[in-house]
Design a protein around this motif. Structure first.
Motif, PDB file in Angstrom:
ATOM      1  N   ILE A 165       0.919  -1.074   0.176  1.00 42.03           N
ATOM      2  CA  ILE A 165       0.038  -0.070   0.120  1.00 42.03           C
ATOM      3  C   ILE A 165       0.805   1.216   0.084  1.00 42.03           C
ATOM      4  O   ILE A 165       2.015   1.332   0.760  1.00 42.03           O
ATOM      5  N   TYR A 166       0.571   2.246  -0.848  1.00 43.40           N
ATOM      6  CA  TYR A 166       1.105   3.518  -0.665  1.00 43.40           C
ATOM      7  C   TYR A 166       0.338   4.700  -0.294  1.00 43.40           C
ATOM      8  O   TYR A 166      -0.820   4.721  -0.590  1.00 43.40           O
ATOM      9  N   VAL A 167       0.816   5.508   0.566  1.00 40.74           N
ATOM     10  CA  VAL A 167       0.212   6.722   1.206  1.00 40.74           C
ATOM     11  C   VAL A 167       1.275   7.871   0.624  1.00 40.74           C
ATOM     12  O   VAL A 167       2.608   7.461   0.845  1.00 40.74           O
ATOM     13  N   GLN A 168       0.901   9.129   0.777  1.00 41.57           N
ATOM     14  CA  GLN A 168       1.786  10.287   0.692  1.00 41.57           C
ATOM     15  C   GLN A 168       1.203  11.375   1.915  1.00 41.57           C
ATOM     16  O   GLN A 168       0.421  11.342   2.318  1.00 41.57           O
ATOM     17  N   HIS A 169       2.387  11.952   2.090  1.00 37.99           N
ATOM     18  CA  HIS A 169       2.140  13.452   3.040  1.00 37.99           C
ATOM     19  C   HIS A 169       2.987  14.257   2.835  1.00 37.99           C
ATOM     20  O   HIS A 169       4.379  14.082   2.455  1.00 37.99           O
ATOM     21  N   GLY A 170       2.472  15.572   2.902  1.00 41.12           N
ATOM     22  CA  GLY A 170       3.701  16.694   2.488  1.00 41.12           C
ATOM     23  C   GLY A 170       2.690  17.839   2.186  1.00 41.12           C
ATOM     24  O   GLY A 170       1.585  17.831   2.303  1.00 41.12           O
ATOM     25  N   SER A 171       3.468  19.241   1.936  1.00 42.31           N
ATOM     26  CA  SER A 171       4.745  18.810   1.183  1.00 42.31           C
ATOM     27  C   SER A 171       5.877  19.416   2.238  1.00 42.31           C
ATOM     28  O   SER A 171       5.602  20.278   2.904  1.00 42.31           O
TER      29      SER A 171
END
Length: 368
Positions: free
Chosen positions: A233-239
Protein backbone atom coordinates in the motif's frame (compact mmCIF):
# COMPACT_ATOMS: atom_id res chain seq x y z
CA UNK A 1 4.64 -14.51 4.93
CA UNK A 2 1.34 -14.89 3.04
CA UNK A 3 -0.45 -12.24 5.07
CA UNK A 4 2.42 -9.78 5.31
CA UNK A 5 2.01 -6.29 3.92
CA UNK A 6 4.36 -3.40 3.22
CA UNK A 7 3.07 0.16 3.67
CA UNK A 8 5.11 2.90 1.96
CA UNK A 9 4.81 6.49 3.22
CA UNK A 10 6.16 9.11 0.81
CA UNK A 11 7.18 12.25 2.74
CA UNK A 12 6.86 14.37 -0.39
CA UNK A 13 8.95 17.44 -1.04
CA UNK A 14 12.21 16.59 0.75
CA UNK A 15 11.95 16.12 4.52
CA UNK A 16 14.76 17.87 6.43
CA UNK A 17 16.49 15.01 8.20
CA UNK A 18 18.46 17.13 10.67
CA UNK A 19 15.36 18.69 12.26
CA UNK A 20 13.53 15.35 12.18
CA UNK A 21 16.20 13.07 13.70
CA UNK A 22 18.10 15.80 15.54
CA UNK A 23 21.88 15.52 16.19
CA UNK A 24 21.50 17.45 19.44
CA UNK A 25 24.91 16.32 20.74
CA UNK A 26 26.73 17.83 17.77
CA UNK A 27 27.88 21.47 18.21
CA UNK A 28 28.21 21.84 14.40
CA UNK A 29 24.42 21.50 14.13
CA UNK A 30 23.88 24.54 16.36
CA UNK A 31 26.64 26.48 14.60
CA UNK A 32 25.22 26.13 11.05
CA UNK A 33 21.58 26.58 12.05
CA UNK A 34 21.52 29.58 14.39
CA UNK A 35 17.76 30.19 14.01
CA UNK A 36 16.48 26.78 12.79
CA UNK A 37 18.20 24.41 15.21
CA UNK A 38 15.94 22.74 17.76
CA UNK A 39 17.02 23.50 21.33
CA UNK A 40 18.66 20.60 23.12
CA UNK A 41 16.15 20.92 25.98
CA UNK A 42 13.24 20.37 23.55
CA UNK A 43 14.60 17.36 21.65
CA UNK A 44 13.02 13.99 22.48
CA UNK A 45 16.39 12.45 23.28
CA UNK A 46 17.16 8.88 22.26
CA UNK A 47 20.75 9.09 23.51
CA UNK A 48 23.40 11.75 24.13
CA UNK A 49 23.81 12.38 20.40
CA UNK A 50 20.43 11.88 18.70
CA UNK A 51 16.77 12.53 19.36
CA UNK A 52 13.47 13.12 17.62
CA UNK A 53 11.73 16.38 16.74
CA UNK A 54 9.72 17.58 19.78
CA UNK A 55 6.48 17.27 17.78
CA UNK A 56 6.95 13.51 17.40
CA UNK A 57 5.87 12.48 20.92
CA UNK A 58 3.48 9.77 19.65
CA UNK A 59 6.16 8.41 17.33
CA UNK A 60 8.73 8.40 20.15
CA UNK A 61 6.37 6.12 22.10
CA UNK A 62 6.53 3.63 19.19
CA UNK A 63 10.33 3.95 19.20
CA UNK A 64 10.44 3.30 22.95
CA UNK A 65 8.48 0.06 22.41
CA UNK A 66 11.18 -1.16 20.00
CA UNK A 67 8.91 -0.77 16.98
CA UNK A 68 10.98 1.78 15.01
CA UNK A 69 14.31 1.45 13.19
CA UNK A 70 15.96 4.73 12.19
CA UNK A 71 18.34 4.31 9.24
CA UNK A 72 20.65 7.31 8.93
CA UNK A 73 22.35 8.82 5.91
CA UNK A 74 20.21 7.12 3.26
CA UNK A 75 20.70 8.22 -0.33
CA UNK A 76 22.33 7.16 -3.58
CA UNK A 77 25.46 7.97 -5.66
CA UNK A 78 25.59 11.23 -7.66
CA UNK A 79 22.37 12.60 -6.14
CA UNK A 80 19.97 14.72 -8.15
CA UNK A 81 18.52 17.86 -6.53
CA UNK A 82 15.40 18.00 -8.73
CA UNK A 83 12.14 16.97 -7.01
CA UNK A 84 10.92 15.29 -10.17
CA UNK A 85 14.04 13.32 -11.05
CA UNK A 86 15.00 12.34 -7.50
CA UNK A 87 11.45 11.16 -6.74
CA UNK A 88 11.63 9.11 -9.94
CA UNK A 89 14.97 7.62 -8.84
CA UNK A 90 13.63 6.57 -5.43
CA UNK A 91 10.45 5.13 -6.98
CA UNK A 92 12.11 3.24 -9.85
CA UNK A 93 15.22 2.29 -7.80
CA UNK A 94 17.34 3.22 -10.82
CA UNK A 95 19.74 6.13 -10.10
CA UNK A 96 21.84 5.45 -13.20
CA UNK A 97 19.19 5.01 -15.90
CA UNK A 98 15.61 5.84 -16.89
CA UNK A 99 13.18 3.07 -15.95
CA UNK A 100 9.48 2.96 -16.86
CA UNK A 101 8.42 0.67 -13.99
CA UNK A 102 8.56 1.14 -10.22
CA UNK A 103 10.36 -1.21 -7.86
CA UNK A 104 7.10 -2.28 -6.20
CA UNK A 105 5.44 -2.64 -9.61
CA UNK A 106 8.23 -5.05 -10.55
CA UNK A 107 7.77 -6.88 -7.23
CA UNK A 108 4.03 -7.27 -7.94
CA UNK A 109 4.78 -8.51 -11.47
CA UNK A 110 7.17 -11.11 -10.06
CA UNK A 111 5.38 -12.16 -6.86
CA UNK A 112 3.03 -14.73 -8.36
CA UNK A 113 -0.03 -13.25 -6.65
CA UNK A 114 -3.55 -14.22 -7.81
CA UNK A 115 -4.22 -12.31 -11.06
CA UNK A 116 -7.94 -12.08 -10.32
CA UNK A 117 -7.35 -10.12 -7.08
CA UNK A 118 -7.95 -6.45 -7.86
CA UNK A 119 -6.17 -5.31 -4.68
CA UNK A 120 -2.74 -7.03 -4.61
CA UNK A 121 -1.32 -3.52 -4.51
CA UNK A 122 -3.22 -0.35 -3.59
CA UNK A 123 -2.27 3.32 -3.93
CA UNK A 124 -4.18 5.61 -1.57
CA UNK A 125 -3.50 8.70 -3.68
CA UNK A 126 -5.33 10.60 -6.45
CA UNK A 127 -2.93 9.39 -9.17
CA UNK A 128 -0.88 6.22 -9.45
CA UNK A 129 2.71 6.80 -8.25
CA UNK A 130 5.53 5.50 -10.43
CA UNK A 131 6.65 3.13 -7.64
CA UNK A 132 3.52 0.99 -8.27
CA UNK A 133 3.75 0.86 -12.08
CA UNK A 134 4.42 -2.65 -13.42
CA UNK A 135 4.12 -4.34 -16.79
CA UNK A 136 1.55 -7.01 -15.80
CA UNK A 137 -0.26 -5.75 -12.70
CA UNK A 138 -2.73 -2.84 -12.60
CA UNK A 139 -2.79 -1.09 -9.23
CA UNK A 140 -5.86 1.01 -8.37
CA UNK A 141 -5.36 4.63 -7.26
CA UNK A 142 -7.94 5.31 -4.54
CA UNK A 143 -7.99 8.89 -3.24
CA UNK A 144 -10.73 7.91 -0.76
CA UNK A 145 -13.29 5.14 -0.55
CA UNK A 146 -16.10 7.51 -1.54
CA UNK A 147 -14.19 8.94 -4.52
CA UNK A 148 -13.00 5.60 -5.91
CA UNK A 149 -14.33 4.79 -9.38
CA UNK A 150 -14.45 6.25 -12.86
CA UNK A 151 -16.24 9.57 -13.18
CA UNK A 152 -18.01 8.38 -16.30
CA UNK A 153 -19.44 5.42 -14.36
CA UNK A 154 -21.54 7.71 -12.19
CA UNK A 155 -23.76 8.20 -15.22
CA UNK A 156 -25.02 4.82 -16.58
CA UNK A 157 -25.91 6.33 -19.99
CA UNK A 158 -22.38 7.73 -20.41
CA UNK A 159 -20.85 4.38 -19.39
CA UNK A 160 -22.97 2.49 -21.93
CA UNK A 161 -22.17 5.00 -24.69
CA UNK A 162 -18.44 4.68 -23.93
CA UNK A 163 -18.56 0.86 -24.01
CA UNK A 164 -20.45 0.91 -27.33
CA UNK A 165 -17.94 3.33 -28.83
CA UNK A 166 -14.90 1.28 -27.76
CA UNK A 167 -16.30 -1.98 -29.13
CA UNK A 168 -17.49 -0.54 -32.47
CA UNK A 169 -15.23 -2.29 -34.99
CA UNK A 170 -16.34 0.02 -37.85
CA UNK A 171 -14.53 2.98 -36.34
CA UNK A 172 -11.43 4.02 -38.28
CA UNK A 173 -9.29 4.42 -35.14
CA UNK A 174 -9.79 0.85 -33.92
CA UNK A 175 -6.64 0.02 -32.00
CA UNK A 176 -5.22 -3.05 -30.22
CA UNK A 177 -4.77 -0.83 -27.15
CA UNK A 178 -8.51 -0.18 -26.81
CA UNK A 179 -9.09 -3.73 -25.53
CA UNK A 180 -6.50 -3.10 -22.81
CA UNK A 181 -8.09 0.26 -21.97
CA UNK A 182 -11.45 -1.48 -21.58
CA UNK A 183 -9.90 -4.19 -19.42
CA UNK A 184 -8.48 -1.55 -17.05
CA UNK A 185 -11.80 0.31 -17.12
CA UNK A 186 -13.61 -2.92 -16.25
CA UNK A 187 -11.21 -3.68 -13.36
CA UNK A 188 -11.68 -0.14 -12.02
CA UNK A 189 -15.44 -0.47 -12.27
CA UNK A 190 -15.51 -3.82 -10.47
CA UNK A 191 -12.97 -2.63 -7.89
CA UNK A 192 -14.99 0.44 -6.97
CA UNK A 193 -18.05 -1.77 -6.47
CA UNK A 194 -16.22 -4.51 -4.55
CA UNK A 195 -13.99 -2.51 -2.19
CA UNK A 196 -16.74 -1.00 0.03
CA UNK A 197 -18.35 -4.45 0.36
CA UNK A 198 -15.04 -6.20 1.14
CA UNK A 199 -14.02 -3.80 3.92
CA UNK A 200 -17.47 -3.09 5.38
CA UNK A 201 -17.08 -5.55 8.28
CA UNK A 202 -14.00 -3.86 9.76
CA UNK A 203 -14.33 -1.88 12.99
CA UNK A 204 -11.77 0.90 13.49
CA UNK A 205 -10.34 0.77 17.01
CA UNK A 206 -8.25 3.91 17.19
CA UNK A 207 -8.79 7.64 17.06
CA UNK A 208 -7.18 8.87 13.84
CA UNK A 209 -6.32 12.53 13.36
CA UNK A 210 -8.67 14.37 10.96
CA UNK A 211 -5.88 14.96 8.42
CA UNK A 212 -5.38 13.60 4.89
CA UNK A 213 -2.71 11.19 6.19
CA UNK A 214 -4.94 10.14 9.10
CA UNK A 215 -7.78 9.34 6.69
CA UNK A 216 -5.43 7.45 4.34
CA UNK A 217 -4.03 5.32 7.17
CA UNK A 218 -7.51 4.62 8.57
CA UNK A 219 -8.50 3.26 5.14
CA UNK A 220 -5.19 1.34 4.91
CA UNK A 221 -5.91 -0.36 8.27
CA UNK A 222 -9.41 -1.21 7.04
CA UNK A 223 -8.04 -2.79 3.85
CA UNK A 224 -5.35 -4.70 5.78
CA UNK A 225 -7.72 -5.84 8.49
CA UNK A 226 -10.21 -7.15 5.94
CA UNK A 227 -7.65 -9.67 4.59
CA UNK A 228 -8.35 -9.08 0.92
CA UNK A 229 -4.85 -10.12 -0.14
CA UNK A 230 -3.19 -6.71 -0.33
CA UNK A 231 0.61 -6.93 -0.16
CA UNK A 232 1.71 -3.34 -0.73
CA UNK A 233 0.00 0.00 0.00
CA UNK A 234 1.25 3.49 -0.87
CA UNK A 235 0.29 6.70 0.97
CA UNK A 236 1.73 10.21 0.77
CA UNK A 237 2.19 13.15 3.14
CA UNK A 238 3.54 16.67 2.62
CA UNK A 239 4.76 18.91 1.20
CA UNK A 240 8.04 19.07 3.09
CA UNK A 241 9.59 21.55 0.60
CA UNK A 242 10.54 24.00 3.35
CA UNK A 243 12.55 26.73 1.59
CA UNK A 244 10.84 29.31 3.84
CA UNK A 245 9.50 29.26 7.42
CA UNK A 246 10.62 25.70 7.92
CA UNK A 247 9.96 25.30 11.64
CA UNK A 248 6.22 25.96 11.46
CA UNK A 249 5.64 23.82 8.35
CA UNK A 250 7.85 20.84 9.16
CA UNK A 251 6.85 20.72 12.83
CA UNK A 252 3.16 20.56 11.85
CA UNK A 253 3.77 17.86 9.22
CA UNK A 254 5.91 15.77 11.59
CA UNK A 255 3.23 16.03 14.30
CA UNK A 256 0.61 14.87 11.78
CA UNK A 257 2.85 11.98 10.68
CA UNK A 258 3.61 11.00 14.27
CA UNK A 259 -0.01 11.02 15.46
CA UNK A 260 -1.32 9.21 12.36
CA UNK A 261 1.32 6.43 12.61
CA UNK A 262 0.55 5.92 16.31
CA UNK A 263 -3.19 5.64 15.59
CA UNK A 264 -2.47 3.25 12.70
CA UNK A 265 -0.42 0.87 14.84
CA UNK A 266 -2.89 1.16 17.75
CA UNK A 267 -5.66 0.16 15.33
CA UNK A 268 -3.61 -2.68 13.82
CA UNK A 269 -2.60 -3.86 17.30
CA UNK A 270 -6.20 -3.97 18.52
CA UNK A 271 -6.91 -6.44 15.69
CA UNK A 272 -3.67 -8.41 16.12
CA UNK A 273 -2.31 -7.09 12.82
CA UNK A 274 0.61 -4.95 14.02
CA UNK A 275 3.21 -7.65 13.31
CA UNK A 276 1.80 -8.25 9.82
CA UNK A 277 2.45 -4.73 8.58
CA UNK A 278 5.87 -3.18 7.96
CA UNK A 279 5.92 0.56 7.22
CA UNK A 280 8.79 2.26 5.39
CA UNK A 281 9.11 6.00 4.85
CA UNK A 282 11.02 7.73 2.08
CA UNK A 283 11.57 11.28 0.87
CA UNK A 284 13.23 12.31 -2.40
CA UNK A 285 16.07 14.02 -0.53
CA UNK A 286 16.98 15.71 2.74
CA UNK A 287 17.78 19.42 2.99
CA UNK A 288 21.07 21.32 3.01
CA UNK A 289 23.02 21.37 6.27
CA UNK A 290 23.07 25.18 6.61
CA UNK A 291 19.89 27.20 6.89
CA UNK A 292 19.14 29.72 4.14
CA UNK A 293 18.21 33.40 4.47
CA UNK A 294 14.46 32.71 4.56
CA UNK A 295 14.29 30.69 7.78
CA UNK A 296 14.31 27.52 5.68
CA UNK A 297 16.58 25.04 3.98
CA UNK A 298 17.21 24.22 0.34
CA UNK A 299 17.32 20.90 -1.52
CA UNK A 300 19.94 18.56 -0.08
CA UNK A 301 20.96 14.93 -0.31
CA UNK A 302 20.98 12.11 2.25
CA UNK A 303 18.53 11.87 5.14
CA UNK A 304 17.15 9.26 7.55
CA UNK A 305 14.25 6.93 6.86
CA UNK A 306 12.06 4.96 9.25
CA UNK A 307 10.99 1.31 9.34
CA UNK A 308 8.07 0.69 11.69
CA UNK A 309 6.28 -2.40 13.00
CA UNK A 310 6.38 -5.74 11.22
CA UNK A 311 9.63 -7.54 11.89
CA UNK A 312 11.55 -4.37 12.70
CA UNK A 313 14.40 -4.61 15.18
CA UNK A 314 14.14 -1.18 16.76
CA UNK A 315 17.12 1.12 17.15
CA UNK A 316 19.48 3.39 15.24
CA UNK A 317 21.32 2.09 12.18
CA UNK A 318 23.84 3.55 9.76
CA UNK A 319 26.33 6.36 10.24
CA UNK A 320 25.39 9.65 11.90
CA UNK A 321 25.72 12.59 9.49
CA UNK A 322 29.17 14.20 9.58
CA UNK A 323 28.37 17.92 9.48
CA UNK A 324 32.03 18.92 9.23
CA UNK A 325 32.70 16.78 6.12
CA UNK A 326 29.73 17.47 3.87
CA UNK A 327 29.34 17.05 0.12
CA UNK A 328 29.44 20.75 -0.81
CA UNK A 329 27.14 21.63 2.08
CA UNK A 330 25.01 18.48 1.91
CA UNK A 331 24.86 15.39 4.12
CA UNK A 332 26.82 12.63 2.36
CA UNK A 333 24.99 9.36 1.85
CA UNK A 334 26.38 6.38 3.79
CA UNK A 335 23.59 3.84 3.13
CA UNK A 336 22.31 3.17 -0.39
CA UNK A 337 18.50 3.18 -0.36
CA UNK A 338 18.60 0.02 -2.49
CA UNK A 339 20.12 -1.81 0.49
CA UNK A 340 17.00 -0.95 2.47
CA UNK A 341 14.78 -2.06 -0.42
CA UNK A 342 16.77 -5.31 -0.78
CA UNK A 343 16.33 -6.03 2.94
CA UNK A 344 12.58 -5.44 2.72
CA UNK A 345 12.19 -7.55 -0.42
CA UNK A 346 14.23 -10.51 0.83
CA UNK A 347 13.40 -10.56 4.54
CA UNK A 348 9.86 -9.22 4.58
CA UNK A 349 8.24 -9.89 1.20
CA UNK A 350 10.24 -13.05 0.54
CA UNK A 351 11.26 -12.28 -3.05
CA UNK A 352 14.57 -12.05 -4.89
CA UNK A 353 15.84 -8.50 -4.53
CA UNK A 354 18.43 -8.78 -7.29
CA UNK A 355 15.71 -9.51 -9.85
CA UNK A 356 13.59 -6.50 -8.79
CA UNK A 357 16.52 -4.11 -8.24
CA UNK A 358 18.66 -5.29 -11.17
CA UNK A 359 21.73 -5.70 -8.94
CA UNK A 360 22.95 -6.98 -5.59
CA UNK A 361 22.96 -4.74 -2.54
CA UNK A 362 24.06 -5.44 1.03
CA UNK A 363 21.18 -6.26 3.34
CA UNK A 364 20.89 -4.49 6.68
CA UNK A 365 20.24 -6.16 10.04
CA UNK A 366 17.05 -4.16 10.60
CA UNK A 367 14.45 -6.93 10.21
CA UNK A 368 14.16 -10.05 12.34
Amino acid sequence: AESRCLLIVNLQGGNDGLNCVVPHGNPDYYRVRPSLAIAQSQVLAIDAQLGLNPNMVSFKSLYDKGMVAIVQGVGYPNPDHSHFRSTEIWQTAAPDRYEHTGWLGRYLDDAGLPAENLFNGVSLAPILPEVMVGTKVDVPAIASEAAYGLRIDRNPMQRQAYATLVHDERLPFSSPYLAHVMEIEDRSQRGSEELPRLIAGYTTRASYPATPLGRSLALAAQILGSNIGTRVIYVQHGSFDTHVSQLAVQNRLLAEFSDAMKAFYDDLGAHGNDNRVLTMTFSEFGRRVEENGSNGTDHGEASPLFLIGGGTKGGIYGTAPDLSATNMGNVRFTTDFRSVYATVLERWLGRSASKVLDGTFDELAILA
